[in-house]
Scaffold this motif. Structure first.
Motif, PDB file in Angstrom:
ATOM      1  N   TYR A   5     -25.444  21.701 -25.977  1.00  0.00           N
ATOM      2  CA  TYR A   5     -26.745  21.820 -25.319  1.00  0.00           C
ATOM      3  C   TYR A   5     -26.764  21.112 -23.968  1.00  0.00           C
ATOM      4  O   TYR A   5     -27.422  21.562 -23.028  1.00  0.00           O
ATOM      5  N   LEU A   8     -25.082  23.503 -21.660  1.00  0.00           N
ATOM      6  CA  LEU A   8     -26.016  24.579 -21.327  1.00  0.00           C
ATOM      7  C   LEU A   8     -27.028  24.109 -20.288  1.00  0.00           C
ATOM      8  O   LEU A   8     -27.332  24.833 -19.325  1.00  0.00           O
ATOM      9  N   ILE A 125     -22.593  29.498 -19.633  1.00  0.00           N
ATOM     10  CA  ILE A 125     -23.628  29.873 -20.595  1.00  0.00           C
ATOM     11  C   ILE A 125     -23.069  30.849 -21.627  1.00  0.00           C
ATOM     12  O   ILE A 125     -23.326  30.729 -22.832  1.00  0.00           O
TER      13      ILE A 125
END
Length: 210
Positions: A5, A8, A125
């Motif tokens: 995360y 990302l 991504i």
């Protein structure tokens, strides 16, 4: 998962910076960025907020398409949308607000650098594979339901975005957002994406991001 995360989040910030620099270069932007920027100019809504509005529409389209098969995980695209939109506003209006380049070849160089940044971030991504971008996710779902190829559906949306942008530009006499950079972006995006996906795959696997 925390590392994924964070990766990302970093990718979204880089994408926002790249998109902002592309618009600042003022030699044309991609089809989606063209419709976003044109609608922003026409409405007075900030470009990052306009991106969020369009993305939310495509999130809603996913619920409409899936109906009872839709689940709450679709809503995970909302934080992605908010982060990307707000960082575009931060870069474009605040941090890069006074950036203006008068020399054409420097604008082209800035555009190319921005394209590398955007493609690199999108590759990140895709490899982390936590959350899909709303338009890409809807295009994939629509392709699966209707039996079309994903590329054909996604290209159709790009053509629609270009038509909307050109129409609004001509009718409202807005600054042209579709220029030589738009064509250049279409030509180099695919090869650059393949390059970055290949180069990042090994280090991402070694870092347990894949």
């Amino acid at each position: 998962m925390v590392k994924k995360y964070l990766t990302l989040f970093l990718a979204l910030i880089l994408a926002a910076l790249g998109i902002s620099l592309t618009m600042k270069a003022a030699v044309g932007v991609s089809a989606f960025d063209a419709v976003t920027q044109t609608l922003s100019l026409a409405s007075g809504i900030r470009v990052g907020d306009m991106l969020m509005i369009i993305y939310v529409l495509f999130i809603a389209f996913q619920f409409v398409l899936l109906k009872k098969e839709a689940d709450w995980t679709i809503l995970l695209q909302l934080p992605l949308t908010i982060i990307l939109g707000q960082f575009i506003n931060l870069f474009f209006y605040d941090l890069l607000g006074n950036l203006s380049i008068d020399l054409y070849f420097l604008n082209v160089l800035l555009f190319l650098f921005a394209q590398v940044l955007v493609t690199f971030s999108i590759a990140m991504i895709l490899l982390v594979d936590l959350i899909s971008m709303p338009i890409e996710r809807f295009s994939l779902l629509l392709a699966e339901r209707k039996g079309y190829s994903f590329g054909r559906v996604r290209q159709s949306f790009d053509l629609l975005f270009l038509l909307i942008s050109i129409s609004l530009t001509l009718v409202l006499k807005l600054p042209l957002t579709i220029r030589e950079g738009t064509i250049l972006s279409a030509l180099i995006f695919g090869p650059m994406m393949a390059f970055f996906l290949k180069k990042l795959e090994k280090p991402f696997k070694e870092s347990d991001l894949i």
